[in-house]
Write a protein that holds these residues in place. Structure first.
Motif: not given
Lengths: 720, 720
Positions: A472-489
């Motif tokens: 997320i922080t380096t490749s600016s992956m969209p937060t909408s694609s987060l898996q449940p295990s890391v949705r808090y990010l």
């Protein structure tokens, strides 16, 4: 002798009165708990049978039916168990195993019902290692010709299998195992060998005296001495004619376990002295060896994770039911046990009314409810992963591996602590073997060190989170694609956690958010710390500044998993609301109470990790609405929800649906008659068979006579 | 079979190498630990004998001598113990008891040496209840005529005594006991009676099958039915001719204990059916009854506290030595156990080098060192209290009651947690009964619930502190007159805690101050909260807002006790410095290392309660000297001191001076040969006597045959 059995009778009266105060429909809650496969992945070996959906009520009746069969069968009697020696326990374990399958045949149980019977029996039998470790590995990885010969024998227990992985000198790190399987092209055989004492297979369930066959983890050595690392091999250990060990094989029991745990299981050792097996005995679905000794690579390494995920998910389900047992026994006894200050009725107060007691027990109850639902959700995820895997789709494996690792740590840590905390809450009588909780602790405490040592496994949880954080922080992956295990990010792009008001502390959504914010803060902080960290290490590979990391892994891992669970609880709440609207089985009142349980779980989760919350300044009050500090407000909220749950506690434990036979606790009886039962059980103690114990003539009498002689001499001296 | 015993041999090599790295003089530290009565109040029954001061070296040699006698005597063999049934354990316990006194006579042991022998044996024998509970009460409270008859029999074990207090329905609250002792003026007798089932005496050590006599807590009922509350009565239970129960007395064993603990002790029950005893059998030193049935008041109620203080102080000493055993076993095994990543030598790294391991084990080591000194200091205080009491001076009783209550909670809580944490640190093999730690947990875990349940006792600690707080804040009592237990309250007139710098975190004095500031903050906050608290309570006497109080009592009690311990550690440091200057037994290097242990103890105490420190803003950095936040700085300081202690860890555990026989641990052997010993011990398992187990014919074979028949049918169906 006249017996005014007042307090013993009072036990029963107190329990009846407690039941009269319940405002929820206990049966409704039971059906809710038993709906949609409450035994989770435990029964997943028979996943195909789960499709026939029975509803919660039917499943509950099915369980009661099996419970009745077991409890009325003398083979499963629990009465003599606390007095048996280790060898007696092994013998009666074998008797129970045979009886289970006898009943399966005579009563026409489905495999699922047999599995349920074993679950209700809750005795760690050697055969469970056949079913949970040997059979899944063998059936999924053996080659067709080996399957043709052994698959039916495996599923019908015509052979007795063990899974031989750990060694005397080696634990979970399979790459260091010493046992070798050397390929001999001339005869198309493998030679299994234990080159050292430390290479002895050790701890393997059912291996000591029961197993006839095994799957062995051994280093594959190819012609020229090429070491290909650990692979799996099928091997026959004992003759099916007379159960004698085959030539070159030595096995035995490794001895008793801590606290008398796992007494009926023969955890064993095995040594192989150049034992030859045919080439097809290598489990070669994923990796194999050609006749000439060439290695054929596995298609995909991740396939091995599925088994681990399965076992860990099963552990979480087990933990949830154990928490339920801990809560049931301790809350029932606290309801009838009167100690301390006298109440208006002239009797001492039931201890459940003491805050120092219920503040320990109600959180266990709340965790049981949360983890039972969590286990069910994991079953759904596991089924989804399995069906995708069947089509070669690996996309869910990493996610499920990450979440089950974290949940395995959290579930086993809570469960083991809860069993002891519940037992100790029962004071003196809790130390009686008849309390029924110590044996559960003894049997389940290894879960914190097996199937991924909790202190090692947490590094995996943290690494998975760091990977997502970097993405997320380096490749600016969209937060909408987060898996449940890391949705808090997703909160990484938010500004600040919500401010606390009295209302928000009673609102689960705010609590979920706070737990997610904590995970974000800890993961971020840990990532920064790793960047700053000096890279110098000592000669042995360790780093002198690693202590900070060491405790950090535990803290961060816990924060991550608790954020994930919080997210799951939010889903559970949504499902409860939907249920409510659809007027399904749970009524409005039951939904309110179950929600309060979930709320208590969330509040206690925050309270237990206050240091994190305060250090990162995550608990901020909205000062216009709240006068006290955030920590006091949080503790007041816990007090509130506890006092609301207290009158329902007995109903909420009854709803788990345990029979007295199943709990086998003098203190946690349905009718509350703890003292009467302690008395009755003590009368069966073999030490009480004789008025004068055997030790009298041999030891006590000589001691007393010596003492009397010495006392006489001393008194003469004193008189002189 | 060829046996290259490489890893087993490596165990020994690793241990030798670890010993080579030690820079302290191990024997010097041993003598330091064994100087000035290391077994604390345990031997205080024989207080007069302690006057003959032997120095640390002599006492250590004395211990070795007794250890040798015991370890070479087959009666004390520990080999078969894990395989014995409960009844066998009781029988061999009685055998050991008789043998101890046989040795005392034949070897001419002093009572102190016998006491030491029992301490080294570390098996909870029924006779210890005679010595620690029955004898002190009887000898100090019986009337002269009763003493004339029984005092020599009591001290020489010519009778076997039990102390009958708790009942099936009643724990520590003696005012609720139901057993009655009714005075009958006509015959000048008391009639002991158990009116209800719940009045059965229960849990009483040695009562079930061993004891011949007892001291009974019963409600004294005077003519006219006047209930005078609990008093003590002497009673004979069994005939000294044939050990048969006397008329009207029923006793028996209450059954096995949790985890197989206290297996050799017959914790028992007793019921009395109108049993008559002579009037002089009332223990009447403090309260008595005239012939006509008039009550004569006790001179001073506080005298009863001395016994409790004695037992609790003994518990703390025991806890200290148990922590030492936990540290020794776990650190030794972690030194020879190699797992995980490979080091430069091509072997896996010894697990002691992993921060997640040593950060758990070194704090246990540090606690053992602190608590051993603490126990010694308590012995000194106890002796001072006893000599003042002998002259009727009660001034030290309240202070010692307050500190021993707090230390009992803290010591037992740490000790029990440390035993399990050390056992679990040993991974899979830690779950073997041969690890030698599970049996210690099983025997000592009741210490958290007996002799003052920890969750009840903490209220007493808090109340004593509040009283002192009120005295200072309302009556302006000078802080210079504060007792050691509340000396931290002097900070009430100070402004703010010291600012943290890297240097101050390595300086124990600053850490002591921080711990004292925390106690001040918590006590003050609690006092304010009590003032604000609504006084409304529920009908049952409980208060719905009490949850906050409930967990607060634990937190505040812990803060108070940890501040007291911190103050004691400061004194220990001063004594170490004095020792250093006087060039007594500890050399400079040893003093440096022992100081580091104390520092680690203080740092970990702060770290464990970070929530308190952060909530009350007690950790403030001096920003000109430190760049990181206070919490990170604290954890870095822990990392530093751990890495400095690590090379000395084996030496510091060796210094406790445990023999292999005493530890009885396959994993914690002096020579490090863990794997070899696990192998050897497993060979003695009775299950391994036969190649084919008894269970085969009865259970395993029928199961396999049924499975084979079913498999054959299934394969036929599949082929159709």
């Amino acid at each position: 002798m006249s017996q005014i059995m007042d307090l013993s009778t009072q036990n029963g009266v107190d329990m009846e009165n407690a039941r009269r105060r319940i405002t929820i429909g206990v049966e409704r809650v039971t059906w809710f708990l038993y709906s949609e496969d409450p035994f989770g992945v435990i029964a997943l070996l028979f996943a195909n049978l789960l499709a026939c959906c029975v509803d919660g009520r039917d499943r509950w009746l099915q369980k009661q039916k099996i419970d009745k069969v077991l409890s009325e069968d003398p083979v499963f009697s629990k009465t003599g168990r606390p007095f048996q020696s280790r060898k007696d326990r092994y013998d009666s374990g074998a008797r129970m195993t045979n009886r289970i399958f006898e009943l399966q045949e005579s009563l026409g149980w489905t495999p699922e019902e047999t599995s349920l019977a074993e679950f209700i029996l809750a005795e760690p039998l050697p055969i469970s290692l056949h079913d949970t470790a040997f059979a899944p590995v063998f059936l999924s990885q053996a080659c067709p010709s080996l399957l043709a010969e052994y698959s039916f024998l495996t599923t019908h227990h015509g052979i007795f299998g063990a899974y031989l992985q750990t060694e005397l000198g080696h634990g979970t790190n399979v790459t260091s195992l010493e046992t070798t399987a050397t390929y001999i092209p001339e005869t198309k055989e493998f030679e299994l060998h234990s080159p050292t004492l430390s290479s002895s297979k050790w701890w393997v369930g059912a291996l000591g005296k029961s197993a006839t066959h095994g799957v062995v983890q051994a280093k594959l050595i190819l012609p020229g001495g090429k070491d290909m690392g650990p692979h799996l091999f099928f091997v026959q250990l004992r003759s099916l004619q007379d159960h004698k060990l085959l030539p070159g094989v030595i096995t035995g029991d490794i001895g008793p376990k801590a606290f008398g745990g796992y007494a009926s299981t023969d955890n064993g050792f095995a040594r192989f002295n150049r034992v030859r097996i045919p080439k097809r005995y290598m489990l070669s679905k994923f990796a194999s060896v050609t006749d000439s000794g060439e290695y054929v690579k596995p298609p995909h390494a991740k396939l091995n994770y599925a088994g681990m995920v399965h076992i860990r998910a099963g552990l979480v389900t087990n933990c949830a039911w154990l928490m339920a047992k801990a809560a049931t026994i301790s809350i029932r006894y606290a309801t009838v046990r009167r100690q301390g200050t006298k109440g208006p009725d002239g009797l001492e107060v039931p201890v459940i009314n003491y805050p120092s007691v219920y503040v320990r027990l109600l959180p266990i109850l709340s965790r049981a409810y949360v983890f039972l639902e969590l286990a069910r959700k994991m079953t759904t995820s596991f089924n989804a992963m399995s069906s995708r895997l069947a089509t070669g789709d690996m996309s869910l494996v990493a996610e499920l591996h990450a979440t089950t690792s974290g949940l395995k740590i959290l579930g086993t840590t809570h469960c083991i602590a809860d069993l002891e905390s519940a037992r100790r809450s029962m004071g003196g009588h809790g130390y009686s073997a008849f309390s029924g909780l110590a044996n559960l602790y003894a049997d389940y405490v290894p879960s914190v060190t097996f199937e991924g040592e909790n202190y090692v496994l947490d590094q995996q949880t943290v690494r998975a989170a760091l990977k997502a954080f970097q993405a997320i922080t380096t490749s600016s992956m969209p937060t909408s694609s987060l898996q449940p295990s890391v949705r808090y990010l997703r909160l990484l792009i938010e500004e600040a956690p919500p401010r606390i008001t009295p209302a928000s502390l009673a609102d689960p959504s705010t609590l979920v958010l706070l737990l997610e914010w904590r995970a974000v803060a800890l993961v971020k902080n840990f990532a920064l710390m790793l960047q700053r960290k000096p890279t110098a290490t000592r000669a042995d590979g360790s780093n002198p500044q690693d202590v900070e990391d060491a405790t950090a892994y535990q803290r961060v891992s816990r924060a991550i998993t608790e954020a994930f669970v919080a997210g799951q609880v939010e889903e559970m709440l949504e499902e409860l609301n939907a249920r409510d609207r659809k007027e399904e089985k749970l009524g409005q009142r039951e939904v309110v109470i179950v929600k309060k349980l979930y709320t208590l779980y969330l509040l206690m989760t925050i309270e237990t990790s206050l240091a994190d919350f305060v250090t990162f300044d995550l608990l901020r009050v909205l000062s216009s609405e709240i006068s006290s500090d955030a920590v006091s407000a949080l503790r007041y909220a816990i007090a509130q929800v506890c006092s609301e749950l207290l009158p329902e506690a007995i109903g909420l434990t009854d709803a788990f649906g345990f029979s007295d036979w199943e709990l086998n606790s003098a203190l946690g009886r349905y009718d509350g008659k703890a003292y009467q039962t302690l008395w009755e059980k003590s009368q069966l103690d073999p030490l009480n068979e004789k008025e004068v114990p055997d030790a009298y003539e041999e030891s006590i009498r000589p001691m007393l006579l010596r003492g009397q002689r010495q006392a006489w001499k001393a008194s003469c001296r004193a008189k002189m």
